[in-house]
Design a protein around this motif. Structure first.
Motif, PDB file in Angstrom:
ATOM      1  N   ALA A  57      88.115  11.720  55.859  1.00 22.35           N
ATOM      2  CA  ALA A  57      87.851  10.280  55.807  1.00 22.35           C
ATOM      3  C   ALA A  57      88.260   9.571  57.096  1.00 22.35           C
ATOM      4  O   ALA A  57      87.549   8.676  57.565  1.00 22.35           O
ATOM      5  CB  ALA A  57      88.588   9.671  54.613  1.00 22.35           C
ATOM      6  N   VAL A  58      89.393   9.946  57.679  1.00 22.92           N
ATOM      7  CA  VAL A  58      89.858   9.276  58.903  1.00 22.92           C
ATOM      8  C   VAL A  58      88.925   9.598  60.068  1.00 22.92           C
ATOM      9  O   VAL A  58      88.572   8.717  60.862  1.00 22.92           O
ATOM     10  CB  VAL A  58      91.310   9.692  59.229  1.00 22.92           C
ATOM     11  N   GLU A 113      85.757  10.311  59.894  1.00 25.93           N
ATOM     12  CA  GLU A 113      84.517   9.559  59.683  1.00 25.93           C
ATOM     13  C   GLU A 113      84.696   8.074  59.984  1.00 25.93           C
ATOM     14  O   GLU A 113      83.788   7.421  60.494  1.00 25.93           O
ATOM     15  CB  GLU A 113      84.030   9.744  58.250  1.00 25.93           C
ATOM     16  N   ASP A 114      85.857   7.548  59.680  1.00 25.57           N
ATOM     17  CA  ASP A 114      86.113   6.135  59.947  1.00 25.57           C
ATOM     18  C   ASP A 114      86.086   5.866  61.454  1.00 25.57           C
ATOM     19  O   ASP A 114      85.488   4.879  61.906  1.00 25.57           O
ATOM     20  CB  ASP A 114      87.470   5.735  59.358  1.00 25.57           C
ATOM     21  N   GLU A 152      82.333   6.224  62.655  1.00 21.99           N
ATOM     22  CA  GLU A 152      81.459   5.108  62.283  1.00 21.99           C
ATOM     23  C   GLU A 152      81.804   3.839  63.057  1.00 21.99           C
ATOM     24  O   GLU A 152      80.910   3.081  63.455  1.00 21.99           O
ATOM     25  CB  GLU A 152      81.551   4.855  60.780  1.00 21.99           C
ATOM     26  N   HIS A 153      83.095   3.607  63.293  1.00 19.53           N
ATOM     27  CA  HIS A 153      83.475   2.412  64.050  1.00 19.53           C
ATOM     28  C   HIS A 153      83.118   2.558  65.529  1.00 19.53           C
ATOM     29  O   HIS A 153      82.787   1.556  66.185  1.00 19.53           O
ATOM     30  CB  HIS A 153      84.969   2.110  63.873  1.00 19.53           C
ATOM     31  N   TRP A 179      88.357  -1.583  65.671  1.00 21.35           N
ATOM     32  CA  TRP A 179      88.570  -2.244  64.380  1.00 21.35           C
ATOM     33  C   TRP A 179      88.857  -3.735  64.619  1.00 21.35           C
ATOM     34  O   TRP A 179      89.984  -4.201  64.419  1.00 21.35           O
ATOM     35  CB  TRP A 179      89.730  -1.597  63.629  1.00 21.35           C
TER      36      TRP A 179
END
Length: 304
Positions: free
Chosen positions: A34-35, A37-38, A41-42, A303
């Protein structure tokens, strides 16, 4: 002095231990946590913000392409070692039972399959060029795509993947305008990646053409300065990893697909691509495996 060569096995193990990638039995085919991918994507969102004023038209294609197109483009002449063809079962019930028995007995079974009309997509931009066929609108076109790509390069080295994602922008139009767009984006991408704190360098590059004739093509490509790459030392200082490429195809695609400028003149194409997994790995190698501890200015960009 800091080391100039890093252990790819150690980096892979650290990524796995941190839950950033998920090991599988396929070399170059690991999963993403998940990290990871985060971050990816960002980063892609940041690139799209950077390009927003360009007005690129977003297009979406599946990660497969017509086998006829791969043959037409000469991909199997230039890069047979990277190609991924799709085969399926076309047989009868008796052959299906034979297939099943061979699988159960641990025997080879692929001769019972036959080639299909599709191949795995080797470059995100490939499906775009037939869309341009015919006369272009005045000033040409600019599109963007994001897709999974496949290249047969099995490796335990974390940045060399068989299946990976690319964010690409494709420009088609007058030769001088296309070349200027490619060169302008090289500078823009360098500035963007530097703002992210990455120790980037850029240089002329070539594609991995196959065989003796391929070495001649690679030399010609470098001499004409048709390809540039932006690189970051993820695995080695001496051989940094390419995370972004800029390619001027001249008439390769426009000649194949009958693409002309609005007035009928010769058109050229160029593309630039961000390797999204490689950009993510470059950020992790540069700033550490815990994004919450990254420099504030980098986090503010990714972010906001």
């Amino acid at each position: 002095m800091p080391p100039t060569h890093y252990d790819p096995a150690l980096f892979h193990a650290e990524l796995v231990e941190a839950g950033l990638i998920l090991p599988t039995t396929v070399k170059g085919g690991y999963g993403r946590g998940a990290v990871f991918e985060d971050i990816l994507e960002h980063f892609d969102t940041l690139v799209m913000r950077e390009a927003a004023d360009d007005g690129a038209e977003p297009l979406t294609f599946p990660p497969i392409v017509a086998r006829q197109m791969i043959e037409q483009l000469g991909y199997l002449d230039n890069f047979p070692q990277l190609a991924g063809s799709v085969h399926s079962f076309f047989g009868n019930e008796l052959q299906a039972r034979e297939l099943s028995e061979r699988v159960k007995n641990g025997e080879r079974w692929e001769d019972l399959l036959d080639i299909t009309e599709v191949m795995l997509l080797p470059a995100a931009c490939y499906p775009v060029y037939p869309v341009f066929s015919g006369l272009l609108p005045q000033g040409g076109r600019l599109v963007t795509v994001k897709n999974w790509c496949y290249r047969h390069e099995p490796s335990d080295e974390p940045t060399r993947l068989q299946s990976f994602r690319m964010r690409e922008f494709i420009r088609v139009g007058a030769p001088d305008a296309v070349e200027a767009w490619r060169d302008g984006w090289r500078d823009r991408a360098m500035a963007l990646l530097q703002r992210l704190g990455l120790p980037v360098v850029t240089d002329v590059a070539n594609d991995p053409f196959f065989g003796r004739a391929g070495r001649m093509m690679a030399t010609s490509q470098r001499e004409q300065r048709l390809k540039f790459e932006i690189m970051v030392p993820v695995i080695s200082e001496q051989n940094p990893t390419a995370i972004c490429s800029f390619n001027w195809h001249q008439e390769h695609f426009t000649g194949t697909f009958g693409i002309r400028q609005a007035g009928g003149e010769v058109a050229h194409t160029a593309c630039l691509g961000f390797g999204l997994e490689r950009c993510t790995l470059a950020l992790l190698k540069t700033h550490g495996l815990r994004p919450e501890a990254w420099p504030a200015e980098v986090r503010a960009l990714l972010w906001p």
